[in-house]
Scaffold this motif. Structure first.
Motif, PDB file in Angstrom:
ATOM      1  N   ASN A  67     -22.192 -48.770  20.417  1.00 28.13           N
ATOM      2  CA  ASN A  67     -21.601 -48.367  18.952  1.00 28.13           C
ATOM      3  C   ASN A  67     -20.314 -48.885  18.901  1.00 28.13           C
ATOM      4  OD1 ASN A  67     -21.633 -46.754  16.385  1.00 28.13           O
ATOM      5  ND2 ASN A  67     -22.071 -44.784  17.272  1.00 28.13           N
ATOM      6  N   LEU A  74     -16.677 -40.621  10.713  1.00 25.48           N
ATOM      7  CA  LEU A  74     -16.871 -40.274   9.056  1.00 25.48           C
ATOM      8  C   LEU A  74     -16.512 -38.694   8.910  1.00 25.48           C
ATOM      9  CD1 LEU A  74     -21.017 -40.640  10.141  1.00 25.48           C
ATOM     10  CD2 LEU A  74     -19.928 -41.746   8.304  1.00 25.48           C
ATOM     11  N   LYS A  91     -28.418 -48.260  11.008  1.00 22.91           N
ATOM     12  CA  LYS A  91     -29.031 -47.168  11.335  1.00 22.91           C
ATOM     13  C   LYS A  91     -30.379 -46.694  11.090  1.00 22.91           C
ATOM     14  CE  LYS A  91     -26.001 -43.283  10.995  1.00 22.91           C
ATOM     15  NZ  LYS A  91     -25.423 -41.999  10.074  1.00 22.91           N
ATOM     16  N   PHE A 139     -22.739 -48.529   8.806  1.00 17.27           N
ATOM     17  CA  PHE A 139     -23.077 -47.887   8.760  1.00 17.27           C
ATOM     18  C   PHE A 139     -25.039 -47.769   8.328  1.00 17.27           C
ATOM     19  CE2 PHE A 139     -20.317 -44.496  11.366  1.00 17.27           C
ATOM     20  CZ  PHE A 139     -19.576 -45.946  11.624  1.00 17.27           C
ATOM     21  N   THR A 167     -17.584 -48.207   7.994  1.00 22.98           N
ATOM     22  CA  THR A 167     -18.757 -47.372   7.513  1.00 22.98           C
ATOM     23  C   THR A 167     -19.575 -47.531   6.730  1.00 22.98           C
ATOM     24  OG1 THR A 167     -17.540 -46.067   6.702  1.00 22.98           O
ATOM     25  CG2 THR A 167     -17.019 -44.997   8.447  1.00 22.98           C
ATOM     26  N   ASN A 173     -15.343 -45.021  19.443  1.00 26.98           N
ATOM     27  CA  ASN A 173     -16.838 -44.475  18.659  1.00 26.98           C
ATOM     28  C   ASN A 173     -16.788 -44.304  16.991  1.00 26.98           C
ATOM     29  OD1 ASN A 173     -19.214 -43.490  17.949  1.00 26.98           O
ATOM     30  ND2 ASN A 173     -19.591 -43.324  19.865  1.00 26.98           N
ATOM     31  N   THR A 174     -17.316 -45.016  16.446  1.00 27.10           N
ATOM     32  CA  THR A 174     -17.136 -45.238  14.860  1.00 27.10           C
ATOM     33  C   THR A 174     -17.397 -43.981  14.204  1.00 27.10           C
ATOM     34  OG1 THR A 174     -18.861 -46.230  15.063  1.00 27.10           O
ATOM     35  CG2 THR A 174     -16.889 -47.869  14.174  1.00 27.10           C
ATOM     36  N   ASN A 175     -18.160 -43.049  15.275  1.00 29.76           N
ATOM     37  CA  ASN A 175     -18.749 -41.463  14.492  1.00 29.76           C
ATOM     38  C   ASN A 175     -17.923 -40.688  14.203  1.00 29.76           C
ATOM     39  OD1 ASN A 175     -21.112 -41.842  14.490  1.00 29.76           O
ATOM     40  ND2 ASN A 175     -21.756 -41.721  16.478  1.00 29.76           N
ATOM     41  N   CYS A 176     -16.864 -40.772  14.531  1.00 28.48           N
ATOM     42  CA  CYS A 176     -15.631 -40.075  14.533  1.00 28.48           C
ATOM     43  C   CYS A 176     -15.037 -40.205  13.532  1.00 28.48           C
ATOM     44  CB  CYS A 176     -14.442 -40.108  15.434  1.00 28.48           C
ATOM     45  SG  CYS A 176     -14.014 -41.734  15.760  1.00 28.48           S
TER      46      CYS A 176
END
Length: 264
Positions: A123, A57, A113, A109, A106, A52-55
């Motif tokens: 995602n 950040l 969003k 993003f 990123t 998951n790309t959120n990591c």
């Protein structure tokens, strides 16, 4: 006769939003179809990274993608390619690439969003590598939301005794989550499958005595279309459709709910 429908994901069940970044120029694109881009050249491969790309950040944006892959032992799969390649060859490129950084993923993003605040489905990151040049040439960040009639359509089909399958080139974790939302058996959900992999799903079902419909929207669905009893092209995503696809389909539908009316 037993019946099964195999659905693609992005562009078919999910309204897809995608940001592609040209690593060499830094330019961001939101209106480029990644499969058409790859199909237009002879040495590109779409590689889906299984996280998951959120990591990202929480990491230094200047960190090389190759370092993240090695340090976190990130798995990947090739979901579409315009040339023959092996996982070993792709691994060597990904682990030794020295240009693409986390920021190349990123940077998209903010755009995503604005379209999908929670970015809950589909995602995940992907990269397009040039096999001949041994480098990452584009990064892809994507997210999606279900088309409005998907949940009701799946429920109606299931109520008729039709078995539902999902076969997609998208990240495995996202496909498992989608299966949960749609109340589809996770054993019937296949993530990050190549065009040959989608075709294999269709063939296996036919070998088990099912009459099979394949529903998709992209070039990576052509092989599955060719082997299904009925092929359905959905254009709800409102993107340009390749002539290679239109010539291989039995039905073209504007909305996913129109599948309900197709008798097979």
């Amino acid at each position: 006769m037993k019946k099964a429908i195999v659905f693609d994901n992005s562009g078919t069940l999910l309204e897809r939003y995608r940001v592609i970044k040209d690593v060499s120029t830094g330019e961001l694109f939101t209106d480029v179809n990644s499969l058409h881009l790859i199909d237009s050249m002879d040495s590109l491969a779409l590689v889906v990274l299984q996280f998951n790309t959120n990591c990202l950040l929480n990491l230094d944006s200047n960190t090389l993608i190759s370092d993240v892959i090695k340090q976190h032992n990130i798995d990947f799969d090739v979901s579409f390619t315009s040339c023959e390649t092996t996982k070993e060859e792709v691994t060597d490129i990904l682990e030794n690439e020295n240009q693409a950084t986390i920021s190349d993923i990123t940077d998209g993003f903010t755009i995503l969003k604005e379209k999908i605040p929670k970015m809950e489905l589909c995602n995940g990151p992907a990269v397009i590598i040039d096999i001949n040049k041994n480098k990452i040439v584009y990064t892809i960040t994507s997210a999606g939301k279900l088309f409005s009639e998907v949940i009701d359509t799946i429920k109606i089909l299931q109520s008729r005794g039709i078995e539902i399958y999902i076969a997609s080139g998208d990240r495995k974790g996202a496909i498992n989550k989608l299966a949960e939302i749609l109340n589809v058996n996770k054993k019937h959900a296949f993530g990050t499958v190549s065009p040959k992999g989608k075709c294999k799903v269709v063939r296996c079902l036919k070998d088990r005595g099912y009459k099979v419909m394949m529903v998709g929207d992209g070039l990576n669905d052509v092989l599955a279309f060719n082997n299904a009893d009925v092929s359905v092209l959905t254009v709800e995503q409102e993107e340009e459709v390749s002539p290679k696809l239109i010539n291989k389909t039995d039905y073209v539908i504007q909305k996913i709910s129109e599948v309900i009316s197709i008798d097979f």
